[in-house]
Motif scaffolding. Structure first.
Motif, PDB file in Angstrom:
ATOM      1  N   LEU A  17      14.632  -9.230   3.769  1.00  0.00           N
ATOM      2  CA  LEU A  17      13.616  -9.037   4.796  1.00  0.00           C
ATOM      3  C   LEU A  17      12.352  -9.824   4.451  1.00  0.00           C
ATOM      4  O   LEU A  17      12.071 -10.074   3.271  1.00  0.00           O
ATOM      5  N   PRO A  18      11.565 -10.191   5.442  1.00  0.00           N
ATOM      6  CA  PRO A  18      10.283 -10.842   5.138  1.00  0.00           C
ATOM      7  C   PRO A  18       9.332  -9.860   4.460  1.00  0.00           C
ATOM      8  O   PRO A  18       9.379  -8.653   4.723  1.00  0.00           O
ATOM      9  N   THR A  19       8.488 -10.373   3.592  1.00  0.00           N
ATOM     10  CA  THR A  19       7.462  -9.532   2.982  1.00  0.00           C
ATOM     11  C   THR A  19       6.553  -9.005   4.086  1.00  0.00           C
ATOM     12  O   THR A  19       6.072  -9.773   4.919  1.00  0.00           O
ATOM     13  N   PRO A  20       6.316  -7.701   4.114  1.00  0.00           N
ATOM     14  CA  PRO A  20       5.536  -7.139   5.226  1.00  0.00           C
ATOM     15  C   PRO A  20       4.080  -7.594   5.207  1.00  0.00           C
ATOM     16  O   PRO A  20       3.488  -7.812   4.143  1.00  0.00           O
ATOM     17  N   HIS A  21       3.534  -7.735   6.383  1.00  0.00           N
ATOM     18  CA  HIS A  21       2.122  -8.092   6.558  1.00  0.00           C
ATOM     19  C   HIS A  21       1.259  -6.862   6.325  1.00  0.00           C
ATOM     20  O   HIS A  21       1.661  -5.738   6.637  1.00  0.00           O
ATOM     21  N   ILE A  22       0.066  -7.039   5.767  1.00  0.00           N
ATOM     22  CA  ILE A  22      -0.848  -5.922   5.585  1.00  0.00           C
ATOM     23  C   ILE A  22      -2.072  -6.079   6.469  1.00  0.00           C
ATOM     24  O   ILE A  22      -2.587  -7.174   6.670  1.00  0.00           O
ATOM     25  N   GLY A  23      -2.500  -4.935   7.020  1.00  0.00           N
ATOM     26  CA  GLY A  23      -3.714  -4.914   7.817  1.00  0.00           C
ATOM     27  C   GLY A  23      -4.938  -4.714   6.942  1.00  0.00           C
ATOM     28  O   GLY A  23      -4.835  -4.559   5.715  1.00  0.00           O
ATOM     29  N   PRO A  24      -6.133  -4.661   7.531  1.00  0.00           N
ATOM     30  CA  PRO A  24      -7.371  -4.566   6.754  1.00  0.00           C
ATOM     31  C   PRO A  24      -7.457  -3.337   5.859  1.00  0.00           C
ATOM     32  O   PRO A  24      -8.089  -3.388   4.800  1.00  0.00           O
ATOM     33  N   GLU A  25      -6.849  -2.225   6.264  1.00  0.00           N
ATOM     34  CA  GLU A  25      -6.946  -0.980   5.500  1.00  0.00           C
ATOM     35  C   GLU A  25      -5.626  -0.628   4.821  1.00  0.00           C
ATOM     36  O   GLU A  25      -5.394   0.534   4.489  1.00  0.00           O
ATOM     37  N   GLU A  26      -4.790  -1.616   4.572  1.00  0.00           N
ATOM     38  CA  GLU A  26      -3.468  -1.358   4.004  1.00  0.00           C
ATOM     39  C   GLU A  26      -3.303  -2.037   2.651  1.00  0.00           C
ATOM     40  O   GLU A  26      -4.044  -2.955   2.282  1.00  0.00           O
ATOM     41  N   VAL A  27      -2.291  -1.566   1.926  1.00  0.00           N
ATOM     42  CA  VAL A  27      -1.987  -2.049   0.582  1.00  0.00           C
ATOM     43  C   VAL A  27      -0.522  -2.478   0.539  1.00  0.00           C
ATOM     44  O   VAL A  27       0.354  -1.773   1.045  1.00  0.00           O
ATOM     45  N   LEU A  28      -0.275  -3.637  -0.068  1.00  0.00           N
ATOM     46  CA  LEU A  28       1.087  -4.096  -0.311  1.00  0.00           C
ATOM     47  C   LEU A  28       1.456  -3.703  -1.741  1.00  0.00           C
ATOM     48  O   LEU A  28       0.732  -4.020  -2.688  1.00  0.00           O
ATOM     49  N   ILE A  29       2.593  -3.041  -1.890  1.00  0.00           N
ATOM     50  CA  ILE A  29       2.991  -2.504  -3.189  1.00  0.00           C
ATOM     51  C   ILE A  29       4.331  -3.094  -3.594  1.00  0.00           C
ATOM     52  O   ILE A  29       5.291  -3.096  -2.807  1.00  0.00           O
ATOM     53  N   ALA A  30       4.381  -3.610  -4.821  1.00  0.00           N
ATOM     54  CA  ALA A  30       5.651  -4.031  -5.424  1.00  0.00           C
ATOM     55  C   ALA A  30       6.277  -2.795  -6.041  1.00  0.00           C
ATOM     56  O   ALA A  30       5.770  -2.247  -7.019  1.00  0.00           O
ATOM     57  N   THR A  31       7.376  -2.347  -5.460  1.00  0.00           N
ATOM     58  CA  THR A  31       7.976  -1.084  -5.885  1.00  0.00           C
ATOM     59  C   THR A  31       8.528  -1.191  -7.295  1.00  0.00           C
ATOM     60  O   THR A  31       9.229  -2.149  -7.630  1.00  0.00           O
ATOM     61  N   ALA A  32       8.227  -0.194  -8.111  1.00  0.00           N
ATOM     62  CA  ALA A  32       8.819  -0.084  -9.446  1.00  0.00           C
ATOM     63  C   ALA A  32       9.984   0.900  -9.414  1.00  0.00           C
ATOM     64  O   ALA A  32      11.129   0.545  -9.732  1.00  0.00           O
ATOM     65  N   TYR A  33       9.703   2.139  -9.008  1.00  0.00           N
ATOM     66  CA  TYR A  33      10.732   3.180  -8.924  1.00  0.00           C
ATOM     67  C   TYR A  33      10.601   3.915  -7.604  1.00  0.00           C
ATOM     68  O   TYR A  33       9.499   4.104  -7.077  1.00  0.00           O
ATOM     69  N   SER A  34      11.761   4.355  -7.106  1.00  0.00           N
ATOM     70  CA  SER A  34      11.786   5.176  -5.899  1.00  0.00           C
ATOM     71  C   SER A  34      12.753   6.329  -6.135  1.00  0.00           C
ATOM     72  O   SER A  34      13.935   6.108  -6.426  1.00  0.00           O
ATOM     73  N   GLY A  35      12.252   7.555  -6.044  1.00  0.00           N
ATOM     74  CA  GLY A  35      13.109   8.711  -6.258  1.00  0.00           C
ATOM     75  C   GLY A  35      14.005   8.976  -5.062  1.00  0.00           C
ATOM     76  O   GLY A  35      13.679   8.623  -3.925  1.00  0.00           O
TER      77      GLY A  35
END
Length: 334
Positions: A17-35
């Motif tokens: 998938l394309p890397t998601p775009h972030i808006g002015p009040e958003e954060v892009l996170i590189a996931t480490a772990y997901s439960g």
């Protein structure tokens, strides 16, 4: 970016998938772990979690990672920060939000449920639900902050005092978390009922549980506890929870059962014993408390994480083909 997409009921596809775009009040996170938890089992099977999930969707609502990008108005975290993410996003405008009950929000949305979540190399979250981690909390442990925060909300619904005796019914991951959370909140005796001898023994030896009951061969005593947390969600264990309460007792119905499930209660006993029977839904504004419990060592979650999976193993796990799991987390990247 690599992502595991739920494309239909009980069907995943690994997609680029394309890397998601972030808006002015958003954060892009590189996931480490997901439960992975019971909610994911429900969503995978086509049942609702905190809200229905409509494929195609990337699941994963118990997430930790590293900030990879920030919007122009974000001030609470910066690139490179280690973070955990509260998945629940409230509208702030409905009756429930405006009367300090945001967990009941009429327009609740959730990362990994109604919008793409952490079973991908990158995901986006509003800055308001992104929490920087103290150095003492590992990214692996941080993937459990969301379930800890749900447990904290549960105990916040109760009136707890040090003299009380508490019983947790259910030796799954959440039940074992509740043992530690109740202790951290000052309850002097916490007992545990379950079905696995190894888990019961671990909680005696490692987490200070006084009495355990293996319900495959032992009965839980009736009229014996001030606080009971039901963390299974089955009618049989819910009925046991009510019977275990002594006069003035409080029963927290935390376990998530089937939508059509019900159990019988003796109405006179509820009146005579002046019982409080309380539900608990998600985790409103309890992330900071959950992080503090981990950072202080009052909750130790890593011994409860039994499996670290790859993305390619998630469907196998949700299909029930991996046994002996206490808690599974998916390692997305280091």
């Amino acid at each position: 970016m690599k992502a595991l997409v739920l494309t239909a009921i009980q069907r995943f596809e690994t997609q680029d998938l394309p890397t998601p775009h972030i808006g002015p009040e958003e954060v892009l996170i590189a996931t480490a772990y997901s439960g992975v938890c019971g909610t994911d089992h429900d969503l995978y099977a086509g049942r609702p979690g905190s809200a229905p999930a409509k494929p195609p969707i990337v699941l994963g609502h118990e997430n930790s990672g590293v900030v990879a990008g920030v919007g122009s108005e974000v001030t609470n975290v910066g690139i490179g920060d280690r973070v955990a993410v509260d998945p629940n996003i409230y509208c702030g405008e409905c009756l429930y939000c405006l009367t300090q009950r945001p967990e009941l929000c009429d327009r609740l949305s959730a990362i990994g449920v109604t919008r793409n979540g952490g079973l991908a190399e990158r995901f986006v979250a509003p800055a308001s639900v992104v929490y920087a981690l103290p150095g003492s909390v590992s990214l692996k442990a941080a993937a459990a902050i969301e379930p800890i925060s749900c447990g904290v909300h549960g105990v916040d619904m109760l009136s707890l005092r040090p003299y009380q005796k508490a019983l947790v019914i259910g030796d799954g991951f959440m039940g074992q978390l509740f043992v530690q959370i109740l202790q951290a909140y000052g309850v002097h005796q916490v007992d545990l009922a379950g079905i696995f001898d190894d888990k019961l023994e671990r909680n005696r030896q490692q987490f200070g549980v006084i009495h355990t009951y293996n319900t495959t061969r032992e009965s839980v005593p009736e009229d014996a506890y001030d606080v009971i947390v039901e963390a299974v969600g089955l009618p049989a264990t819910q009925a046991v929870a009510v019977k275990a309460a002594r006069k003035g007792g409080q029963v927290l119905m935390f376990g998530v059962g089937k939508q059509e499930a019900s159990f019988a209660m003796n109405a006179y006993d509820i009146y005579r014993k002046q019982l409080t029977i309380q539900g608990s839904f998600i985790n409103p504004l309890t992330f900071s408390d959950a992080i503090a419990l981990l950072a202080s060592g009052k909750v130790d979650v890593e011994p409860l994480i039994s499996h670290v999976l790859g993305l390619e193993q998630v469907q196998e796990f949700l299909d029930g083909k991996i046994s002996g799991v206490s808690k599974a987390v998916v390692r997305i990247q280091d």
